[in-house]
Motif scaffolding. Structure first.
Motif, mmCIF file in Angstrom:
data_model
loop_
_atom_site.group_PDB
_atom_site.id
_atom_site.type_symbol
_atom_site.label_atom_id
_atom_site.label_comp_id
_atom_site.label_asym_id
_atom_site.label_seq_id
_atom_site.Cartn_x
_atom_site.Cartn_y
_atom_site.Cartn_z
ATOM 1 N N MET A 158 5.470 6.019 6.371
ATOM 2 C CA MET A 158 4.328 6.864 6.738
ATOM 3 C C MET A 158 4.507 8.259 6.128
ATOM 4 O O MET A 158 5.621 8.753 6.063
ATOM 5 C CB MET A 158 4.252 6.961 8.261
ATOM 6 N N HIS A 159 3.396 8.825 5.679
ATOM 7 C CA HIS A 159 3.488 10.177 5.125
ATOM 8 C C HIS A 159 3.522 11.213 6.252
ATOM 9 O O HIS A 159 4.413 12.045 6.321
ATOM 10 C CB HIS A 159 2.316 10.441 4.193
ATOM 11 N N ALA A 160 2.541 11.163 7.152
ATOM 12 C CA ALA A 160 2.502 12.117 8.277
ATOM 13 C C ALA A 160 1.972 11.411 9.510
ATOM 14 O O ALA A 160 1.015 10.652 9.423
ATOM 15 C CB ALA A 160 1.610 13.294 7.923
ATOM 16 N N PHE B 49 3.050 2.036 2.617
ATOM 17 C CA PHE B 49 2.401 1.476 1.433
ATOM 18 C C PHE B 49 3.368 1.172 0.291
ATOM 19 O O PHE B 49 3.009 0.505 -0.652
ATOM 20 C CB PHE B 49 1.293 2.428 0.950
ATOM 21 N N THR C 55 -1.299 9.551 8.246
ATOM 22 C CA THR C 55 -1.553 9.201 6.847
ATOM 23 C C THR C 55 -0.382 8.388 6.295
ATOM 24 O O THR C 55 0.778 8.645 6.623
ATOM 25 C CB THR C 55 -1.718 10.467 5.985
ATOM 26 N N PHE C 56 -0.721 7.427 5.471
ATOM 27 C CA PHE C 56 0.315 6.686 4.737
ATOM 28 C C PHE C 56 0.541 7.300 3.358
ATOM 29 O O PHE C 56 1.602 7.134 2.778
ATOM 30 C CB PHE C 56 -0.080 5.220 4.573
ATOM 31 N N MET D 229 -3.120 -1.397 8.261
ATOM 32 C CA MET D 229 -2.520 -0.494 7.269
ATOM 33 C C MET D 229 -3.510 -0.201 6.144
ATOM 34 O O MET D 229 -3.699 0.952 5.742
ATOM 35 C CB MET D 229 -1.253 -1.113 6.702
ATOM 36 N N LEU D 230 -4.146 -1.258 5.643
ATOM 37 C CA LEU D 230 -5.120 -1.061 4.567
ATOM 38 C C LEU D 230 -6.298 -0.212 5.054
ATOM 39 O O LEU D 230 -6.778 0.668 4.327
ATOM 40 C CB LEU D 230 -5.599 -2.425 4.050
ATOM 41 N N ILE E 235 -6.239 2.100 7.221
ATOM 42 C CA ILE E 235 -5.801 3.497 7.301
ATOM 43 C C ILE E 235 -5.777 4.107 5.896
ATOM 44 O O ILE E 235 -6.149 5.266 5.703
ATOM 45 C CB ILE E 235 -4.429 3.570 8.012
ATOM 46 N N GLY E 236 -5.368 3.313 4.907
ATOM 47 C CA GLY E 236 -5.436 3.777 3.519
ATOM 48 C C GLY E 236 -6.874 4.030 3.086
ATOM 49 O O GLY E 236 -7.192 5.085 2.497
#
Lengths: 501, 501
Positions: free
Chosen positions: A1-3, A380, B6-7, B295-296, B298-299
């Motif tokens: 996860m980024h954030a 990702f 965010t991812f 997950m997708l 969220i992207g």
């Protein structure tokens, strides 16, 4: 996860911190343990010897917050299972200390025993999503004077992953340390790799530190033993009936506990761990499966990041008594939200009925939820190779991907491939006997518990331990008597039809 | 919420945008509809008349992206149910177009009919968590030439919330617009408040626009009718078996669809809406309940925010055939994660078995999940009053909160109070008949469907509609025949014991 997701702005996080300092300085805590009061006084807190209220000056709190390390290590009997927070996170533990057991044979609830713990420990060895075995139940068959030993012994005997639970007094603490030394071979060997993580609930909201559990906090900290406390505000009953107020009070309580821990031994690793709930004010029901638990955990996770301490919580709990859709969504939603809110450590496996009973089948289902969380946490895996622009061009409009090397190379690890979730077409699912996810999970339980467990102690170690503690429970994971009574639908059907396939 | 999870980093988001532009410019889309090819060519795209491949120059894409408005409004037959994205979000819709129905009487799956749609519409009126009725099933009893009408008529007759589904060709589109005008009183009145939202799947991954659905995209856009498309990449089969590659290709597909829509009518409101999945490569099973869908989404939500367009997705889906724990965790985890990842619009209610069948009981459970999501989206409601420092001081260490005015004032709205989740002590739950969450949900279904539905059309409107369309299905929500056969356990038990309480 980024954030991770945040509910609070940076300014609001600072306000909660300030509010906690105000609460600690102006309201203080009722500290029932005299040794703790002395220690707090000796390090700059103001103690009222009549009311037993301790007030924490801001400078004292800030001084001790600074020395909390940013990591927490769980040691395992087998070093391959050692895990460190936050580096190896998200980590998942079983939820602990239920008084009752959903009997795997009858499906009925009864008091839990030491053999239930042995089987749970065995089961955890077969569940790759579970990192820490926090001893799931109490042991109703504990001999006098062996309350904690009857939980730790079957757990440690059958599980070489990190084992965690609480003990009720220093005498029992010494007993468990003795057990650890006997397993490790010597006290020194044990202390070098202390594969037991202890728990306590020194804080009793609102703003109270009890006698016994606070004694244990100091006992663990003074000896440098891995341990953490759990702070359990219940909004509307033991904290304000607002998320913000509960966050402020709970944060103050975590800080108070942290300060006493760091006074006892500066640099003690900690987990900022809570079990926050909001009461169902229609009945006062305790509701740990409610979405507000996830929200509060996300708020506490923001505070833990502010202090740069690993954060964890009891999450993925349910009020349901059975493994139905409610158990599924209550156990799934809060961890999923909390993961996206940056929680590192999830105490979540196996318990039903608001922490009252353990269900092995549900533990297997929770393992699958845990693996889904870990898949999401991997994120990702962004790279130019994974972006695959050449492949998209090669397949082209209307083209195929399934036959490409890029696809074949990733078939096993791209997606999480579940064991319990059914993805069959309906006809095949019906042919297999219309099993529920819990039916399939119980097949998995049987499969694990009827196989040998390579994690079990050697006979030599066991002999050492049993020689030390007279009257010790057996501590073995044996398949429950009459296990064949829970013949699953698939086998029942197969037998009925006389098939041997 | 303050900020969603965010991812991807901001740089990675730009890379996905750039990758999509590269795909559109260099690989292009196969566009099967000649009118669409002409329109794309007329506005600067390069069309190969032999291969039917259309390439989109970067400048063309960027030009049309700029004119997409940041909001999307759902109109309802009753204006009190109008909803706008993102302002009123998160919004929740039923998931649509299942061919089958779990019969509420027998519990067995069968083909769905128009009366199932009428009851689903009625049910949605009783479920406050559901904002949009996206017509849940097909109607197997549709008379010739009334495929879509047999879905829209029972839906609109029984539901005054926004209604949404697709139509298969322009002739049916005209029929539904006629239906709308008859309900509204005139075509002008309908167009002023177009209470039908249309759907299409113009994009067929990888990188293809089909004939019929692309025709409908242009039909809706040219007339200024509210509509949105759904892009459905299935990683490993119709897109790369990586999250990153699927995000890049899916984003390119959404952009292509957006460009054609904006060319058809600049300023057309849109939703960046996807149903992304990652294939289970062991069997090729379609797995919309997998965590990779969340997950997708969220992207994609990150991409939608980059373009400042409302984002939505099919989410909260399951492969389970029954309302078991799998249905619960698959339906709960993905929406909870996606909410924390900033999704605005959740197409999620009622369907089982990978979108194959509608189950009324599950729709009631999904309504409860929707209300939990909305509670979480409300966030902490941070204020000095909610911080409640005075209250914390007043209660004091070891004090009580339940008796305080601050608590009493918030008892009804502080926490989400569920209807379906059981929070009783075990003994009380057993006394009530050991109901599952689905049992309780079916009681709620019966309660709603056996009461009058005030949202039903007036007889005058109905007479106008029926006069226009000969042979129209009845479209009424009547309790299913033999409904009493699903006598719930609670009533069964009560009857058995002769109690009248």
């Amino acid at each position: 996860m980024h954030a991770p997701a945040t509910f609070l702005t940076a300014e609001q996080v600072r306000r909660i911190h300030e509010a906690a300092l105000e609460i600690l300085e102006q309201v203080g805590l009722l500290v029932r343990n005299p040794k703790a009061r002395s220690r707090l006084a000796a390090h700059g807190c103001r103690v009222d010897s009549e009311t037993l209220i301790v007030k924490f000056p801001r400078a004292v709190v800030e001084e001790y917050l600074k020395v909390i390390p940013p990591k927490f290590k769980f040691y395992a009997r087998d070093p391959q299972f050692d895990r460190t927070l936050p580096d190896d996170g998200p980590l998942v533990a079983t939820a602990s200390s239920a008084p009752n057991m959903v009997d795997p044979v009858t499906g009925q609830e009864r008091r839990a025993r030491s053999d239930d713990i042995a089987r749970a420990a065995h089961l955890v060895m077969g569940l790759p999503g579970i990192d820490v075995f926090s001893v799931s139940t109490l042991a109703d068959d504990a001999p006098p004077g062996q309350f904690s030993l009857s939980r730790f012994y079957p757990a440690l005997k059958n599980c070489s992953k990190p084992v965690r639970t609480s003990v009720i007094n220093p005498g029992e603490g010494e007993q468990i340390l003795k057990l650890g030394a006997l397993i490790a071979g010597s006290e020194a060997a044990y202390l070098e790799r202390p594969f037991i993580t202890f728990g306590h609930c020194a804080i009793v909201p609102p703003l109270t530190m009890d006698f016994d559990s606070t004694e244990m906090l100091m006992f663990f900290a003074e000896r440098g033993l891995p341990h953490y406390g759990t702070v359990v505000p219940n909004a509307g009953l033991t904290s304000p009936l607002t998320l913000t107020g509960t966050l402020a009070q709970g944060n103050a309580e975590v800080l108070a506990q942290s300060v006493l821990t760091q006074m006892s031994r500066p640099g003690t690793p900690m987990i900022y761990l809570t079990l926050p709930t909001m009461g169902d004010m229609r009945t006062g029901a305790y509701s740990p499966g409610a979405i507000e638990t996830a929200m509060l955990l996300i708020g506490f996770a923001q505070m833990a990041r502010y202090y740069n301490v690993p954060c964890g919580g009891y999450v993925g709990l349910t009020n349901s008594k059975i493994s139905d859709a409610q158990a599924g969504y209550e156990k799934g939603m809060s961890p999923a939200a909390a993961l996206m809110g940056g929680l590192n450590y999830f105490v979540m496996g196996g318990l039903m009925d608001a922490l009252m009973s353990l269900d092995y089948g549900q533990l297997v289902i929770d393992n699958e939820i845990a693996l889904m969380l870990k898949r999401a946490a991997r994120g990702f895996e962004f790279s130019e190779q994974n972006l695959a622009l050449d492949l998209i061009a090669e397949a082209g409009p209307g083209g195929m991907f399934i036959d490409k090397t890029h696809t074949l190379e990733r078939m096993k690890e791209a997606a999480f491939l579940p064991d319990i979730a059914d993805r069959d077409p309906r006809a095949k699912w019906e042919e297999k006997g219309r099993l529920t996810s819990h039916d399939r999970a119980m097949l998995r339980v049987r499969d694990i518990l009827t196989r040998d467990n390579p994690a079990v102690f050697s006979p030599e170690v066991d002999a050492r331990v049993r020689a030390e503690f007279a009257g010790l429970v057996a501590g073995d994971s044996v398949p429950p008597e009459g296990w064949q009574k829970v013949e699953p639908a698939r086998e029942r059907r197969r037998r009925r039809e006389g098939s041997t396939s």
